[in-house]
Design a protein around this motif. Structure first.
Motif, mmCIF file in Angstrom:
data_model
loop_
_atom_site.group_PDB
_atom_site.id
_atom_site.type_symbol
_atom_site.label_atom_id
_atom_site.label_comp_id
_atom_site.label_asym_id
_atom_site.label_seq_id
_atom_site.Cartn_x
_atom_site.Cartn_y
_atom_site.Cartn_z
ATOM 1 N N PRO A 130 0.823 -1.216 0.000
ATOM 2 C CA PRO A 130 0.000 0.000 0.000
ATOM 3 C C PRO A 130 0.858 1.269 0.000
ATOM 4 C CG PRO A 130 0.072 -0.916 2.211
ATOM 5 C CD PRO A 130 0.842 -1.868 1.328
ATOM 6 N N VAL A 131 1.703 1.401 -1.032
ATOM 7 C CA VAL A 131 2.591 2.551 -1.145
ATOM 8 C C VAL A 131 2.484 3.098 -2.562
ATOM 9 C CG1 VAL A 131 4.189 1.651 0.590
ATOM 10 C CG2 VAL A 131 4.587 1.163 -1.827
ATOM 11 N N THR A 132 3.066 4.249 -2.783
ATOM 12 C CA THR A 132 3.046 4.865 -4.101
ATOM 13 C C THR A 132 3.953 4.102 -5.061
ATOM 14 O OG1 THR A 132 2.713 7.011 -3.033
ATOM 15 C CG2 THR A 132 3.391 7.020 -5.353
ATOM 16 N N ASP A 133 3.434 3.791 -6.249
ATOM 17 C CA ASP A 133 4.202 3.120 -7.309
ATOM 18 C C ASP A 133 4.992 1.924 -6.789
ATOM 19 O OD1 ASP A 133 3.358 5.006 -9.212
ATOM 20 O OD2 ASP A 133 4.949 6.389 -8.634
ATOM 21 N N PRO A 134 4.325 0.893 -6.289
ATOM 22 C CA PRO A 134 5.061 -0.264 -5.740
ATOM 23 C C PRO A 134 5.889 -0.998 -6.798
ATOM 24 C CG PRO A 134 2.716 -0.749 -5.919
ATOM 25 C CD PRO A 134 2.866 0.709 -6.206
ATOM 26 N N LYS A 135 5.561 -0.837 -8.089
ATOM 27 C CA LYS A 135 6.318 -1.546 -9.122
ATOM 28 C C LYS A 135 7.742 -1.024 -9.257
ATOM 29 C CE LYS A 135 2.343 -2.938 -11.937
ATOM 30 N NZ LYS A 135 1.706 -2.868 -13.281
ATOM 31 N N GLU A 136 8.033 0.135 -8.674
ATOM 32 C CA GLU A 136 9.386 0.680 -8.734
ATOM 33 C C GLU A 136 10.294 0.103 -7.656
ATOM 34 O OE1 GLU A 136 8.980 4.859 -8.417
ATOM 35 O OE2 GLU A 136 8.085 5.137 -10.408
ATOM 36 N N ILE A 137 9.730 -0.700 -6.736
ATOM 37 C CA ILE A 137 10.499 -1.234 -5.608
ATOM 38 C C ILE A 137 11.056 -2.604 -5.973
ATOM 39 C CG2 ILE A 137 10.394 -1.933 -3.192
ATOM 40 C CD1 ILE A 137 8.124 0.061 -2.842
ATOM 41 N N PHE A 138 12.352 -2.807 -5.665
ATOM 42 C CA PHE A 138 13.029 -4.068 -5.957
ATOM 43 C C PHE A 138 13.815 -4.514 -4.727
ATOM 44 C CE2 PHE A 138 12.222 -2.147 -10.008
ATOM 45 C CZ PHE A 138 11.953 -3.194 -10.867
ATOM 46 N N VAL A 206 11.395 6.987 1.165
ATOM 47 C CA VAL A 206 11.488 6.253 -0.093
ATOM 48 C C VAL A 206 10.151 5.603 -0.439
ATOM 49 C CG1 VAL A 206 12.604 4.326 -1.271
ATOM 50 C CG2 VAL A 206 13.956 5.843 0.152
ATOM 51 N N LEU A 207 9.483 5.053 0.564
ATOM 52 C CA LEU A 207 8.181 4.421 0.331
ATOM 53 C C LEU A 207 7.057 5.439 0.200
ATOM 54 C CD1 LEU A 207 8.440 1.430 2.845
ATOM 55 C CD2 LEU A 207 8.642 1.333 0.360
ATOM 56 N N ASN A 208 7.360 6.708 0.479
ATOM 57 C CA ASN A 208 6.370 7.787 0.424
ATOM 58 C C ASN A 208 5.208 7.507 1.380
ATOM 59 O OD1 ASN A 208 5.375 10.253 -0.406
ATOM 60 N ND2 ASN A 208 4.349 9.434 -2.229
ATOM 61 N N VAL A 306 15.531 -1.308 -2.994
ATOM 62 C CA VAL A 306 15.825 -0.092 -3.740
ATOM 63 C C VAL A 306 14.576 0.326 -4.521
ATOM 64 C CG1 VAL A 306 16.730 -1.394 -5.721
ATOM 65 C CG2 VAL A 306 17.393 0.986 -5.413
ATOM 66 N N ARG A 307 14.336 1.625 -4.556
ATOM 67 C CA ARG A 307 13.311 2.159 -5.457
ATOM 68 C C ARG A 307 14.046 2.761 -6.649
ATOM 69 N NH1 ARG A 307 7.998 4.098 -5.599
ATOM 70 N NH2 ARG A 307 7.591 3.853 -3.366
ATOM 71 N N LEU A 308 13.919 2.093 -7.803
ATOM 72 C CA LEU A 308 14.583 2.552 -9.003
ATOM 73 C C LEU A 308 13.826 3.711 -9.627
ATOM 74 C CD1 LEU A 308 15.611 -0.836 -10.687
ATOM 75 C CD2 LEU A 308 17.027 0.698 -9.311
ATOM 76 N N ARG A 309 14.555 4.656 -10.136
ATOM 77 C CA ARG A 309 13.925 5.798 -10.793
ATOM 78 C C ARG A 309 13.256 5.357 -12.096
ATOM 79 N NH1 ARG A 309 18.464 8.242 -8.403
ATOM 80 N NH2 ARG A 309 17.835 9.881 -6.942
ATOM 81 N N ASP A 310 12.289 6.132 -12.513
ATOM 82 C CA ASP A 310 11.527 5.810 -13.713
ATOM 83 C C ASP A 310 12.466 5.725 -14.918
ATOM 84 O OD1 ASP A 310 9.387 5.269 -15.312
ATOM 85 O OD2 ASP A 310 8.890 7.383 -15.670
ATOM 86 N N GLY A 311 12.361 4.618 -15.655
ATOM 87 C CA GLY A 311 13.186 4.434 -16.841
ATOM 88 C C GLY A 311 14.459 3.657 -16.613
ATOM 89 N N ALA A 355 9.797 -6.338 -6.191
ATOM 90 C CA ALA A 355 9.233 -6.450 -4.835
ATOM 91 C C ALA A 355 8.034 -5.545 -4.682
ATOM 92 C CB ALA A 355 10.298 -6.129 -3.792
ATOM 93 N N ALA A 356 7.183 -5.502 -5.716
ATOM 94 C CA ALA A 356 5.961 -4.704 -5.613
ATOM 95 C C ALA A 356 5.069 -5.211 -4.489
ATOM 96 C CB ALA A 356 5.198 -4.736 -6.934
ATOM 97 N N SER A 357 5.171 -6.495 -4.178
ATOM 98 C CA SER A 357 4.390 -7.084 -3.084
ATOM 99 C C SER A 357 5.199 -7.184 -1.804
ATOM 100 C CB SER A 357 3.885 -8.467 -3.486
ATOM 101 O OG SER A 357 4.961 -9.313 -3.829
ATOM 102 N N GLY A 358 6.349 -6.528 -1.742
ATOM 103 C CA GLY A 358 7.168 -6.555 -0.537
ATOM 104 C C GLY A 358 8.163 -7.693 -0.553
ATOM 105 N N LEU A 359 8.696 -7.997 0.618
ATOM 106 C CA LEU A 359 9.703 -9.051 0.730
ATOM 107 C C LEU A 359 9.110 -10.443 0.547
ATOM 108 C CD1 LEU A 359 11.753 -7.562 3.688
ATOM 109 C CD2 LEU A 359 12.506 -7.790 1.329
ATOM 110 N N ALA A 360 7.827 -10.610 0.926
ATOM 111 C CA ALA A 360 7.123 -11.879 0.704
ATOM 112 C C ALA A 360 7.951 -13.069 1.183
ATOM 113 C CB ALA A 360 6.757 -12.035 -0.769
ATOM 114 N N THR A 361 8.432 -13.016 2.427
ATOM 115 C CA THR A 361 9.339 -14.047 2.933
ATOM 116 C C THR A 361 8.691 -15.425 2.928
ATOM 117 O OG1 THR A 361 10.358 -12.373 4.356
ATOM 118 C CG2 THR A 361 10.834 -14.679 4.853
ATOM 119 N N THR A 362 7.530 -15.547 3.539
ATOM 120 C CA THR A 362 6.846 -16.842 3.586
ATOM 121 C C THR A 362 6.340 -17.247 2.216
ATOM 122 O OG1 THR A 362 6.195 -16.524 5.897
ATOM 123 C CG2 THR A 362 4.908 -18.084 4.606
#
Length: 894
Positions: A130-138, A206-208, A306-311, A355-362
């Motif tokens: 539940p953060v802004t642009d989760p697809k940018e998170i890796f 970073v997660l806004n 890391v949140r990668l910049r657009d592009g 990691a748009a869904s987070g660390l998802a450890t389990t």
């Protein structure tokens, strides 16, 4: 103009849809008025009333036909037809309650199982943060897939700083500690367990994620000088623990016995970056208690994202981080690493994982298991569809007269097919509704099969729009699979076939046999797969660990920071003495954890005997008096450790047989002296040799181990004949009586600890076998239904055969022989399919198996024989009924 037309027609169409009775009445009145005016015109030309009325009706092309044209002009007929079809379909389903109940239950089991596993996959792997642009998170994964150190690794604080500096042009790196259970206290007392997480200062920015009250952590809160002792609470915890009291801001709390000042409350809905855990408290990484070793590059405790910049291309970012990691390893870590750890470091690589869904450890841990089970339940659903298609074929055969009459009265074949398909769609949607209810229960059962955790699972398992959409999509797909073919087939009935029902019966029977062969072909791979996983679980559970976990209860001790070693030594000795005084307790001891991730490692030097080869790393476990007796780790030579050894005068050690064999060969290890890397000034004498034990997991190889005397221990082991519930009360009482500052945690049987290490295999074996049995039962029920239906249609034939001299056994043999041909055909296809699947998925399957090959002949034979036997048993019942038919009754049967 077009917009104006739409604005004019839309209200009229809505009125036609929701006010149909009034619209139909108005249409009838208008046409009647038009007919009357036409009639009057013809009367004025001198025609009679009858002739004028006839000519007026001819001019209007028929009243009912004109009404149909008007309805077609509204373009809402398909909705009205659908409503009519649904009403008729529900009425037909109510007329066949047995068929409806069986079909809905079969579909509910199949769709419910698929929905349950999809829900868990969605909650653990696919739900975006539940953060802004989760697809940018890796996620910057540091992992290795080779050797003894295969797995995922964390990062040191210096490596985080280096990655942050190097990655700044590409994005922003942030860090988080693994969420743990910590103590929280107010007014100087720590008496509550909460989920806490140490994060870098830029975590929230970073997660806004902003605050709802106060502020969140900022970069200046996390610095190399030790950080600010401030804390941020989650909204859910603030609401639950402090009743949304804003005055908590500025208040000092104790988290892990370290004081922090609450500076803010995170916004609602955000509970961290791991969906399985709901974090209560966030503190700066550099201010976290017990992190005085953070500058050490050899001590790893952080996870990096890391949140990668657009592009920014993730592949290029991965190459950059990999280069930086290899440089860090070569310059900082390798020079001081032992040979084994050099091998481990060289095998590690950096992977930039979405990691748009987070660390998802389990979720990632059980991903392969859940995907395998997802495929299994999909096959079960296919078998269910084939079974229901057989039922529908038989039902449509019984409705042959109705369908022919409808066609004879003018219904188009498309109209009949659409009507039948609507009935099947209604059936499927009803099964999906029941299946959705079952999936809510099934998902909770799946979660309950996972190992217990100190922190409660926080997955959101409530069905959402995604789950509803999946369930609806599966329902439509299953309706197409099992309903479209029979509907189209029934709509192609020829009117002249009414008097030739025999041809129709034969065609229906062949269709049912083909579907039946398909069910059996799909069931066999499931049965083989279930056998592989069950045998794997059996092999793992029966594997020799070296020690015996039966009748052993283990628990951990927690105590305030700063508690002296002498006080803990005295407390551990007293607890041991108190526990051993209870009737039924055989022995109690303490030490480090004996299974999973317990103990530690170090290099070793053997005095007067150069280490053979470059591998001189050993595993270390601390052991108190009675330790080996408590876990039943057998002594081979010398003696065990006792209370006199705790004084370290002289320093002694016990080693396992792999250590003795590696360093001393056929010579005795007793009396030999060793020096460990973490204590270079201490020379220890080996006083005993014990059996090899798999301390790091049943799948792991046996390490060379050294057991050291322990004056205190974080883990206790109690071997007794008492049940765990009775013993747990005595344990808690004895610990409290020994020292009030000690707390008992994670009290459970040692067998549970061992079983948790094979939780994936247990989950896979249990559910695959359950679904395999379900698939076989569905196939057997389908076989019974097809054979029983065929027998009922051939009653007259059996009567003629028996009249001409056939015996009852001949009739049974005839039915079983014909059924056996279908069964063997399905089994042959199933064997070929199983071998093909095993070959295609061999690499993935091998990693999930233990002690058995995917192509195990005995397993294939056993599965095949079991399926054939079950099929023949299902066919024997209707065959026996056929042989008991009275010939005279059969000859009159129609």
């Amino acid at each position: 103009m077009r917009l104006g037309k739409w604005l004019y027609t839309i209200p009229l169409r809505l009125r036609s849809l929701f006010g149909r009775e009034q619209v139909e009445k108005d249409l009838s009145d208008e046409l009647r008025d038009h007919l009357e005016r036409k009639t009057e015109e013809y009367r004025a030309r001198g025609m009679t009333q009858r002739e004028a009325h006839r000519r007026a009706r001819l001019d209007m092309d028929g009243i009912e036909q004109t009404k149909e044209k008007c309805r077609d002009a509204r373009r809402l007929n398909w909705i009205q037809d659908l409503i009519q079809n649904l009403r008729f379909g529900l009425r037909m389903l109510r007329k066949s309650p047995s068929f409806t109940a069986v079909a809905i239950l079969t579909l509910a089991l199949g769709i419910g199982a698929n929905t349950a596993i999809f829900t868990l996959l969605h909650a653990s792997l696919w739900t975006p943060l539940p953060v802004t642009d989760p697809k940018e998170i890796f996620h910057l994964m540091r992992a290795s897939s080779e050797g003894d150190f295969a797995g995922e690794f964390s990062y040191s604080y210096p490596l985080f700083q280096q990655f942050s500096k190097i990655g700044s042009p590409w994005g922003e790196v942030f860090a988080t500690e693994t969420v743990g259970s910590g103590t929280l206290g107010l007014n100087g007392a720590s008496n509550e367990r909460v989920a806490g997480e140490a994060v870098s200062g830029n975590f929230f920015s970073v997660l806004n994620v902003g605050p709802i009250v106060g502020r969140v952590l900022e970069p200046q809160d996390d610095n190399v000088l030790g950080g600010n002792h401030v804390a941020v609470l989650s909204y859910a915890f603030w609401k639950r623990r402090f009743q949304s009291d804003a005055s908590v801001l500025g208040r000092r709390i104790l988290y892990d016995e370290t004081p922090y000042t609450v500076v803010g409350i995170a916004r609602p809905g955000f509970t961290g970056i791991d969906q399985e855990v709901s974090v209560d408290v966030w503190v700066p990484a550099t201010a976290a208690a017990g992190r005085g070793w953070r500058p050490d590059p050899n001590l790893n405790w952080l996870r990096l994202l890391v949140r990668l910049r657009d592009g920014v291309n993730p592949g290029r970012a991965q190459a950059m981080f990999e280069t930086a990691f290899r440089t860090h390893v070569g310059d900082v870590l390798l020079p001081s690493a032992s040979p084994r750890f050099k091998q481990m470091l060289e095998a590690q690589h950096i992977t930039v994982r979405p990691a748009a869904s987070g660390l998802a450890t389990t979720g990632r841990k059980y991903e392969k298991t859940l995907l395998v089970l997802f495929a299994v339940v999909a096959v079960v659903l296919l078998i269910s569809c084939a079974n229901i298609a057989n039922l529908i074929l038989a039902r449509n055969a019984a409705r042959h007269h109705e369908i022919v009459v409808r066609l004879a009265l003018g219904a188009s074949r498309a109209r009949v097919a659409w009507q039948l398909f609507t009935e099947n769609l209604t059936l499927s949607l009803s099964g999906a509704f029941v299946g959705l209810l079952l999936s809510v229960w099934g998902t909770r059962v799946l979660v309950s099969l996972l190992p217990s955790s100190p922190l409660p699972m926080a997955f959101n398992l409530q069905p959402d729009f995604v789950v509803f959409g999946f369930s609806t999509g599966v329902a439509v797909a299953t309706a197409i699979l099992f309903g479209l073919g029979p509907a189209l087939r029934a709509s192609r009935e020829k009117l002249e076939m009414t008097l030739h029902s025999g041809q129709r019966v034969i065609g229906s029977a062949w269709g049912g046999r083909l579907l039946l062969a398909g069910q059996l072909a799909l069931s066999l791979p499931l049965l083989v797969g279930a056998g592989l996983f069950v045998e794997t679980l059996h092999n793992l559970k029966s594997s020799d660990l070296g020690f015996h976990a039966e009748n052993v209860t283990t628990f951990d001790l927690s105590y305030p920071k700063g508690t002296s070693d002498d006080r803990l030594h005295q407390a551990c000795a007293e607890i041991k003495q108190r526990l051993q005084s209870h009737p039924g307790v055989i022995v109690a001891s303490y030490g480090s954890s004996v299974y999973g991730d317990g103990g530690w490692s170090s290099s070793v030097d053997v005095i007067g005997n150069p280490s053979p080869g470059k591998d001189n790393d050993v595993g270390l476990i601390s052991a108190g008096p009675g330790f080996f007796e408590a876990i039943a780790l057998g002594l081979l030579q010398g003696r065990n450790l006792n209370s006199q050894d705790q004084a370290e005068k002289p320093p002694v050690a016990v080693v396992n047989e792999s250590f003795a064999r590696h360093y001393f060969g056929s010579n005795s290890a007793i009396g030999q002296r060793i020096k460990l890397g973490f204590e270079p000034q201490v020379i220890r004498e080996i006083v005993g040799v014990v059996r090899d034990a798999k301390h790091y997991g049943v799948r792991e190889r046996v390490w060379r181990m050294v057991y050291l005397p322990a004056r205190k221990g974080d883990s206790f082991f109690v071997r007794s004949t008492l049940n765990t519930q009775l013993l747990s009360g005595a344990i808690r009482a004895d610990v409290a009586a020994s020292d009030k500052v000690l707390q008992v945690e994670e009290l459970r049987p040692l067998e549970t600890v061992v079983n948790d290490m094979i939780s994936q295999e247990r989950l896979t074996a249990l559910l695959s076998s359950a679904f395999g049995v379900l698939a076989c039962l569905i196939a057997a029920i389908g076989l019974y239904g097809v054979v029983a239906y065929g027998v009922s249609r051939r009653t007259n034939e059996f009567g003629i055969r028996m009249t001409l001299g056939a015996q009852r056994g001949d009739i049974r043999t005839l039915v079983l022989r014909q059924t056996l041909a279908v069964v063997l055909c399905g089994v042959a296809i199933g064997i070929g399919g199983s071998l093909a699947v095993v070959r295609l998925l061999s690499s993935a399957i091998n990693g999930m198996l233990y002690g058995i090959k995917p192509t195990d002949i005995s397993l294939f034979m056993g599965s095949t024989i079991s399926l054939v036997a079950l099929a023949l048993l299902a066919a024997f019942l209707p065959a026996r009924r056929a042989s008991r038919v009275d010939p005279m009754v059969a000859l009159r049967y129609e």
